[in-house]
Enzyme design. Sequence first.
Site, mmCIF file in Angstrom:
data_model
loop_
_atom_site.group_PDB
_atom_site.id
_atom_site.type_symbol
_atom_site.label_atom_id
_atom_site.label_comp_id
_atom_site.label_asym_id
_atom_site.label_seq_id
_atom_site.Cartn_x
_atom_site.Cartn_y
_atom_site.Cartn_z
ATOM 1 N N PHE A 244 5.176 -5.417 0.260
ATOM 2 C CA PHE A 244 4.055 -5.555 1.190
ATOM 3 C C PHE A 244 2.966 -6.392 0.527
ATOM 4 O O PHE A 244 1.896 -5.898 0.177
ATOM 5 C CB PHE A 244 3.513 -4.180 1.579
ATOM 6 C CG PHE A 244 4.390 -3.432 2.547
ATOM 7 C CD1 PHE A 244 5.525 -4.013 3.090
ATOM 8 C CD2 PHE A 244 4.075 -2.153 2.931
ATOM 9 C CE1 PHE A 244 6.336 -3.329 3.988
ATOM 10 C CE2 PHE A 244 4.868 -1.452 3.826
ATOM 11 C CZ PHE A 244 5.998 -2.043 4.360
ATOM 12 N N HIS A 245 3.266 -7.669 0.381
ATOM 13 C CA HIS A 245 2.375 -8.563 -0.349
ATOM 14 C C HIS A 245 0.937 -8.515 0.170
ATOM 15 O O HIS A 245 -0.005 -8.252 -0.577
ATOM 16 C CB HIS A 245 2.896 -10.003 -0.251
ATOM 17 C CG HIS A 245 4.282 -10.202 -0.752
ATOM 18 N ND1 HIS A 245 4.588 -10.253 -2.092
ATOM 19 C CD2 HIS A 245 5.456 -10.362 -0.091
ATOM 20 C CE1 HIS A 245 5.887 -10.443 -2.241
ATOM 21 N NE2 HIS A 245 6.434 -10.510 -1.036
#
Length: 320
Positions: A244-245
């Site tokens: 989940f950058h």
Amino acid sequence: MTRLPIIIDTDPGIDDAMMLTLAFANDDVLDIRLVTTCAGNIPQAKTNYNARAFLSYIGADVEVARGLEQPIFRELEVAEDIHGESGFGNVSFPDPTLPISERPAISAMLDTIMNSKEKITIVATGPLTNIAALLLAHPEVKSNIQQISWMGGAAVGGNMSPFAEFNAYVDPHAVEIVFRSGIPIVMSGLDVTHKAYVTPAEAKRILEIRTAFAEKSYQLVTFYLDAIKKTPFDEENYDQVLHFHDVCAVKYLLKPELFRGKDYYVKVSLEGITSGATVVDYRNRMEKEPNVHVLHSVQREAFVEAFMKAVKHISDKLQK
């Protein structure tokens, strides 16, 4: 408690939707004054539509302004192989009720920043084209910007080239302009975002919430995982987890104590095989003052719990 006034600049995109989930689930802490869209994961027309559709679906009441169509000196390169042609994989949302702002993104950001009594923090989770254009056209905004929390860059290794992360690769000239602005910058690069992951087993907990929003969220993240599995990468177990950058850029503002980082001088490569590389001067060989706070690690379990809580919060809100 005084809420933190922010502008979000984004290119939805699957993990951008997860970032927006976290941000709007914490609107008791974050005062989200404006959302602007940039071209990145997909073209501008789609990112703006997706932002308005997603935010309409979760019941957000915020202005959404359309940004620039292209990087400053380059043709746009997108990531439809990861996010799907629509940007949201195989998930669809109802047509947006939120309109496109009558103001272009640069004008909307200018007005929001200059008319704020408190300094504004900018959260950027795509290429920095809009932010760079704002700073070039209106340098006076710098004095009323608290900081920029950007998901982008990498100290070691890239995902778009051997050296460059996607957001930096798409518009390296914009990164250079922002990094030279003198505004405090927090870089959530791949070094930290590769450690901010959710396992497939953890992702299934989303389904336990048993709402339509939770179902859509799960479909988004599993499409993301399937796409990443098709992308060669040499990091152990990279294709077994969901990164989940973009969520990191918001989570840092909410709980900076979950992260570790250090101030460095960072230079951006603009041409050649290293184009888009964010070169971190770890040993101060260039003898320059630090210009970026580079994050390198995160307390993953707390990160996961915060995301699950955000999905539950939005789900509960939609059920009322």
